[in-house]
Design a protein around this motif. Structure first.
Motif, PDB file in Angstrom:
ATOM      1  N   UNK A  39      -6.833  -2.464  17.028  1.00 25.18           N
ATOM      2  CA  UNK A  39      -5.512  -2.372  16.790  1.00 25.18           C
ATOM      3  C   UNK A  39      -5.978  -3.211  15.850  1.00 25.18           C
ATOM      4  N   UNK A  40      -4.883  -3.368  13.871  1.00 27.27           N
ATOM      5  CA  UNK A  40      -4.667  -4.119  13.457  1.00 27.27           C
ATOM      6  C   UNK A  40      -4.011  -4.773  12.668  1.00 27.27           C
ATOM      7  N   UNK A  41      -4.240  -6.600  13.109  1.00 25.28           N
ATOM      8  CA  UNK A  41      -3.112  -6.661  12.555  1.00 25.28           C
ATOM      9  C   UNK A  41      -2.774  -6.790  10.896  1.00 25.28           C
ATOM     10  N   UNK A  42      -0.962  -7.022  11.126  1.00 25.79           N
ATOM     11  CA  UNK A  42      -0.236  -7.110   9.751  1.00 25.79           C
ATOM     12  C   UNK A  42       0.558  -7.275   9.986  1.00 25.79           C
ATOM     13  N   UNK A  43       1.538  -8.096   8.304  1.00 23.28           N
ATOM     14  CA  UNK A  43       2.759  -8.628   8.624  1.00 23.28           C
ATOM     15  C   UNK A  43       3.611  -7.684   7.766  1.00 23.28           C
ATOM     16  N   UNK A  44       5.605  -7.562   8.015  1.00 28.72           N
ATOM     17  CA  UNK A  44       5.980  -6.546   7.220  1.00 28.72           C
ATOM     18  C   UNK A  44       6.591  -7.686   5.922  1.00 28.72           C
ATOM     19  N   UNK A  45       6.707  -6.987   4.958  1.00 28.75           N
ATOM     20  CA  UNK A  45       6.811  -7.335   3.658  1.00 28.75           C
ATOM     21  C   UNK A  45       8.439  -7.058   2.544  1.00 28.75           C
ATOM     22  N   UNK A  46       8.879  -7.754   2.233  1.00 27.86           N
ATOM     23  CA  UNK A  46      10.641  -6.658   1.581  1.00 27.86           C
ATOM     24  C   UNK A  46       9.762  -6.155   0.593  1.00 27.86           C
ATOM     25  N   UNK A  47       9.954  -5.091   0.218  1.00 27.37           N
ATOM     26  CA  UNK A  47       9.633  -4.071  -1.111  1.00 27.37           C
ATOM     27  C   UNK A  47      11.123  -4.121  -2.103  1.00 27.37           C
ATOM     28  N   UNK A  48      10.964  -3.766  -2.771  1.00 24.04           N
ATOM     29  CA  UNK A  48      12.213  -3.708  -4.121  1.00 24.04           C
ATOM     30  C   UNK A  48      12.765  -2.009  -3.491  1.00 24.04           C
ATOM     31  N   UNK A  49      13.805  -2.112  -3.274  1.00 22.27           N
ATOM     32  CA  UNK A  49      15.071  -1.427  -3.085  1.00 22.27           C
ATOM     33  C   UNK A  49      15.903  -1.938  -2.041  1.00 22.27           C
ATOM     34  N   UNK A  50      15.847  -3.440  -1.471  1.00 24.19           N
ATOM     35  CA  UNK A  50      16.382  -3.110   0.203  1.00 24.19           C
ATOM     36  C   UNK A  50      14.744  -2.683   1.653  1.00 24.19           C
ATOM     37  N   UNK A  51      14.271  -2.536   0.826  1.00 21.93           N
ATOM     38  CA  UNK A  51      13.132  -1.452   2.295  1.00 21.93           C
ATOM     39  C   UNK A  51      11.953  -2.501   1.743  1.00 21.93           C
ATOM     40  N   UNK A  52      11.052  -2.294   3.453  1.00 21.84           N
ATOM     41  CA  UNK A  52       9.445  -3.279   3.473  1.00 21.84           C
ATOM     42  C   UNK A  52       8.507  -2.045   3.683  1.00 21.84           C
ATOM     43  N   UNK A  53       7.590  -2.556   3.522  1.00 22.91           N
ATOM     44  CA  UNK A  53       6.021  -2.221   3.419  1.00 22.91           C
ATOM     45  C   UNK A  53       4.766  -3.376   4.423  1.00 22.91           C
TER      46      UNK A  53
ATOM     47  N   UNK B 281      -2.590   4.881  13.478  1.00 24.06           N
ATOM     48  CA  UNK B 281      -1.606   5.081  13.358  1.00 24.06           C
ATOM     49  C   UNK B 281      -1.188   3.973  11.535  1.00 24.06           C
ATOM     50  N   UNK B 282      -2.159   3.704  11.349  1.00 28.96           N
ATOM     51  CA  UNK B 282      -1.712   3.164   9.878  1.00 28.96           C
ATOM     52  C   UNK B 282      -1.553   3.688   9.010  1.00 28.96           C
ATOM     53  N   UNK B 283      -2.316   4.682   8.602  1.00 30.74           N
ATOM     54  CA  UNK B 283      -1.810   5.952   7.656  1.00 30.74           C
ATOM     55  C   UNK B 283      -0.856   6.443   7.832  1.00 30.74           C
ATOM     56  N   UNK B 284      -0.321   6.391   8.215  1.00 26.34           N
ATOM     57  CA  UNK B 284       1.383   7.103   8.967  1.00 26.34           C
ATOM     58  C   UNK B 284       2.137   5.838   7.900  1.00 26.34           C
ATOM     59  N   UNK B 285       2.171   4.799   8.690  1.00 27.41           N
ATOM     60  CA  UNK B 285       2.956   3.515   7.653  1.00 27.41           C
ATOM     61  C   UNK B 285       3.165   3.130   6.652  1.00 27.41           C
ATOM     62  N   UNK B 286       4.145   2.731   6.218  1.00 37.56           N
ATOM     63  CA  UNK B 286       4.683   2.440   5.201  1.00 37.56           C
ATOM     64  C   UNK B 286       4.089   1.359   4.233  1.00 37.56           C
ATOM     65  N   UNK B 287       2.737   1.119   3.637  1.00 39.37           N
ATOM     66  CA  UNK B 287       1.724   0.271   3.760  1.00 39.37           C
ATOM     67  C   UNK B 287       1.453   0.004   1.496  1.00 39.37           C
ATOM     68  N   UNK B 288       1.518  -1.613   1.756  1.00 39.98           N
ATOM     69  CA  UNK B 288       0.348  -1.335   0.270  1.00 39.98           C
ATOM     70  C   UNK B 288      -0.809  -1.005   0.552  1.00 39.98           C
ATOM     71  N   UNK B 289      -1.639  -0.289  -0.553  1.00 40.05           N
ATOM     72  CA  UNK B 289      -2.557   0.442  -0.694  1.00 40.05           C
ATOM     73  C   UNK B 289      -3.691  -0.789  -1.089  1.00 40.05           C
ATOM     74  N   UNK B 290      -4.136  -2.466  -0.463  1.00 41.11           N
ATOM     75  CA  UNK B 290      -4.763  -2.974  -0.116  1.00 41.11           C
ATOM     76  C   UNK B 290      -5.149  -2.095   1.423  1.00 41.11           C
ATOM     77  N   UNK B 291      -4.176  -2.214   2.128  1.00 36.78           N
ATOM     78  CA  UNK B 291      -4.567  -2.095   3.791  1.00 36.78           C
ATOM     79  C   UNK B 291      -5.811  -1.380   3.366  1.00 36.78           C
ATOM     80  N   UNK B 292      -5.584  -0.315   2.876  1.00 28.48           N
ATOM     81  CA  UNK B 292      -6.657   0.779   2.583  1.00 28.48           C
ATOM     82  C   UNK B 292      -8.260   0.045   1.946  1.00 28.48           C
TER      83      UNK B 292
END
Length: 154
Positions: free
Chosen positions: A18-32, A122-133
């Motif tokens: 399992x990979x440790x991630x943090x969630x950050x606000x993104x433009x438009x009120x969404x999160x990544x 499960x990481x590829x299905x997440x809304x994520x920044x490209x740096x994760x990949x």
């Protein structure tokens, strides 16, 4: 055009698949989802940056176990209000880390709002920044030159 250089340090922490991630606000009120880490303070060593940032964002204390690589990206960002566009150059130092203490918790009043573990599958299905990949390629491939191979779509 204004120029801006940002140097930051991030950690890939994988435990039990399992990979440790943090969630950050993104433009438009969404999160990544983002890798734990962030910008270096002036005069700060990158190793100290990743340890500090990971603790701030996740509550964990880490032991840095290796340098995976350095990623360099450049984007032209539109100007805001009456300011000129920005030629933004990001230099991201990617470490491998092992959880050495602390307890998982959410960041309060920072750049992220929650932290969580995700199965690597499960990481590829997440809304994520490209740096994760990019960071996961560095973690898997361990290139001698510290540069992730380029794949289409990232």
């Amino acid at each position: 055009m204004r120029e801006k250089l940002r140097v930051a340090a991030y950690a890939v922490c994988v435990r039990d698949g399992r990979l440790l991630l943090a969630r950050s606000p993104a433009p438009g009120g969404t999160f990544e989802w983002v890798l734990p880490g962030g910008g270096m303070d002036h005069g700060e060593d990158p190793h100290d940056t990743v340890v500090r940032e990971l603790e701030e964002e996740t509550g964990y204390h880490i032991e840095v176990t290796g340098l995976l690589g350095i990623d360099s990206v450049r984007h032209v960002l539109p100007g805001e209000r009456l300011r000129a566009p920005v030629d933004h150059h990001g230099v991201r130092i990617v470490y491998e880390g092992r959880i050495a203490g602390g307890e998982l918790r959410d960041e309060v009043g920072g750049s992220t709002d929650t932290a969580a573990w995700f199965d690597l599958a499960d990481v590829p299905a997440l809304t994520r920044v490209p740096l994760i990949d990019t960071a996961l390629r560095l973690w898997r491939e361990r290139p001698a030159d510290g540069r992730a191979s380029v794949t289409s779509g990232t």
